[in-house]
Design an enzyme around this catalytic site. Structure first.
Site, PDB file in Angstrom:
ATOM      1  N   ARG A 122      55.297 -25.459  -3.474  1.00  0.00           N
ATOM      2  CA  ARG A 122      56.119 -24.251  -3.373  1.00  0.00           C
ATOM      3  C   ARG A 122      57.321 -24.524  -2.457  1.00  0.00           C
ATOM      4  O   ARG A 122      57.349 -25.502  -1.710  1.00  0.00           O
ATOM      5  CB  ARG A 122      55.280 -23.095  -2.813  1.00  0.00           C
ATOM      6  N   LYS A 163      54.157 -22.751   3.925  1.00  0.00           N
ATOM      7  CA  LYS A 163      52.953 -22.994   4.702  1.00  0.00           C
ATOM      8  C   LYS A 163      53.280 -23.289   6.152  1.00  0.00           C
ATOM      9  O   LYS A 163      54.420 -23.584   6.525  1.00  0.00           O
ATOM     10  CB  LYS A 163      52.156 -24.157   4.103  1.00  0.00           C
ATOM     11  N   TYR A 204      54.031 -18.424   6.339  1.00  0.00           N
ATOM     12  CA  TYR A 204      52.614 -18.181   6.593  1.00  0.00           C
ATOM     13  C   TYR A 204      52.181 -19.049   7.763  1.00  0.00           C
ATOM     14  O   TYR A 204      52.498 -20.247   7.813  1.00  0.00           O
ATOM     15  CB  TYR A 204      51.764 -18.540   5.371  1.00  0.00           C
ATOM     16  N   HIS A 253      48.720 -18.227   9.700  1.00  0.00           N
ATOM     17  CA  HIS A 253      47.249 -18.236   9.754  1.00  0.00           C
ATOM     18  C   HIS A 253      46.762 -18.904  11.041  1.00  0.00           C
ATOM     19  O   HIS A 253      46.049 -19.912  11.024  1.00  0.00           O
ATOM     20  CB  HIS A 253      46.677 -18.944   8.520  1.00  0.00           C
ATOM     21  N   GLU A 313      51.812 -13.212   6.817  1.00  0.00           N
ATOM     22  CA  GLU A 313      50.543 -12.534   6.535  1.00  0.00           C
ATOM     23  C   GLU A 313      50.265 -11.317   7.403  1.00  0.00           C
ATOM     24  O   GLU A 313      49.317 -10.570   7.134  1.00  0.00           O
ATOM     25  CB  GLU A 313      49.370 -13.526   6.647  1.00  0.00           C
ATOM     26  N   ASP A 373      41.731 -19.601   4.513  1.00  0.00           N
ATOM     27  CA  ASP A 373      42.949 -19.651   5.329  1.00  0.00           C
ATOM     28  C   ASP A 373      42.716 -19.040   6.703  1.00  0.00           C
ATOM     29  O   ASP A 373      43.400 -19.400   7.675  1.00  0.00           O
ATOM     30  CB  ASP A 373      44.095 -18.897   4.643  1.00  0.00           C
TER      31      ASP A 373
END
Length: 373
Positions: free
Chosen positions: A15, A75, A94, A96, A118, A270
């Protein structure tokens, strides 16, 4: 503002943080966009498309980070990227952080302002930047589970929907949120025997009205989870506590007593996973077996369909990216409490309570941290 888009380097992650369409929109607003060469090549978004949209192509990640005031990724930064972040930068991706202490400590050390997709909220209490990838992951979880149930992949050798005269597989979905709802849609579409377990009665009523009598809804108790998991052929872990570590709903003892060759797909991985036996895997090696139960615990499931995922993610993130670029990070965060909810780390301080709690670290409320900077 100068905006940087480095190439993703997590295992099998193709991505890209900004599509050419998003780059064009940012350029139209007067911003400069720097894209690492090859960032979108694996999904047919080559450098020429980015140039045509107004981006400057740079040869490597270090060059992108050097130029960027705002870094837009998909990510979380990998260890090799930690040292590229600076105190005057904003990172939008993101993160996490709850299950990842090394990354948390690295971001604190960097001094950067780190906004996590998120935990950005909306006025309906939803998570609009997590939702599109949760939709993808929920739908993929059934595909992955159906494949893992094949005997050649270690499973019980069951066709998810069965055939006339042969019972279908029993699918249990833990959690009725966005991931769970999309998993239910796919499992019911394949004519499996489907159960959803959730602790919210209003949500169970909504799912019952939406899906009708084909879906069995069960209120979440320890007894109910144990009973349904032990009877299942495929269990989907779709539990989310925003920004926090996922609760361990399925114990190692439950897994030990599951059917031989049954499958668990832990979409919650995740955030640490909701099965006690879960640990992160990659698309290169997606499964492992514990007590004859196949575990699929890929930590970036939507990365398997990166073209679909990139466009779906950009549709959701672009308005917030524009706000950060147009207003500057501080004003954008102060003006929008929903974007402010995404602030996890700022100038050496953890600004999200669940992250600090997960690691036993101190935290500063986001608004206070902005005021102190």
């Amino acid at each position: 503002m100068r905006i940087g888009v480095p190439k993703e380097i997590k295992n099998n992650e193709f991505r890209v943080g900004l599509s050419p369409s998003s780059v064009r929109e940012l350029a139209h607003h007067g911003h400069q966009v720097f894209v690492e060469s090859g960032a979108g090549a694996e999904i047919d978004l080559d450098d020429d498309r980015y140039r045509a949209a107004g981006a400057t192509i740079l040869p490597d990640a270090a060059s992108v980070y050097l130029q960027a005031e705002l870094v837009v990724k998909v990510k979380e930064p990998q260890p090799s990227e930690y040292g590229l972040l600076r105190e005057d930068q904003v990172l939008f991706t993101y993160l996490h952080l709850a299950p990842d202490r090394p990354q948390t400590e690295a971001l604190v050390r960097s001094g950067a302002t780190c906004v996590a997709y998120e935990t950005v909220t909306d006025d309906r209490g939803g998570l609009p930047l997590l939702a599109p990838m949760s939709e993808v992951a929920g739908r993929m979880s059934i595909q992955a589970g159906a494949s893992a149930l094949e005997k050649s992949h270690g499973g019980r050798g069951i066709l998810l929907g069965g055939v006339p005269g042969v019972a279908p597989a029993k699918v249990v979905v833990l959690g009725g949120g966005v991931v769970g709802t999309n998993a239910l849609r796919m499992a019911l579409g394949l004519e499996a025997d489907v159960v959803v377990i959730d602790r919210s009665l209003p949500r169970l009523k909504e799912l019952d009205l939406y899906f009708g009598p084909a879906l069995n809804t069960i209120y979440a108790t320890t007894d109910a989870i144990e009973e349904q998991v032990l009877a299942a052929d495929l269990v989907i872990g779709a539990v989310l506590l925003p920004g926090a570590a996922a609760p361990r709903l399925v114990t190692a003892d439950m897994v030990r007593r599951m059917k031989r060759g049954s499958v668990v797909v832990d979409v919650s991985i995740d955030q640490g996973g909701c099965f006690e036996t879960s640990h992160p895997t990659t698309h290169a090696s997606p499964t492992y077996v514990v007590d004859s139960v196949v575990h699929y615990c890929v930590a970036n499931m939507p990365g398997a369909v990166p073209r679909t995922s990139t466009f779906a993610l950009n549709n959701a993130t672009l308005p917030f990216t524009l706000a950060l670029a147009d207003k500057g990070a501080r004003r954008a965060l102060e003006d929008d409490p929903h974007l402010l909810a995404g602030l996890n780390v700022h100038r050496g301080r953890i600004t999200y309570a669940a992250v600090a709690e997960a690691h036993g670290m101190t935290w500063t409320p986001a608004a206070d941290a902005l005021a102190l900077a």
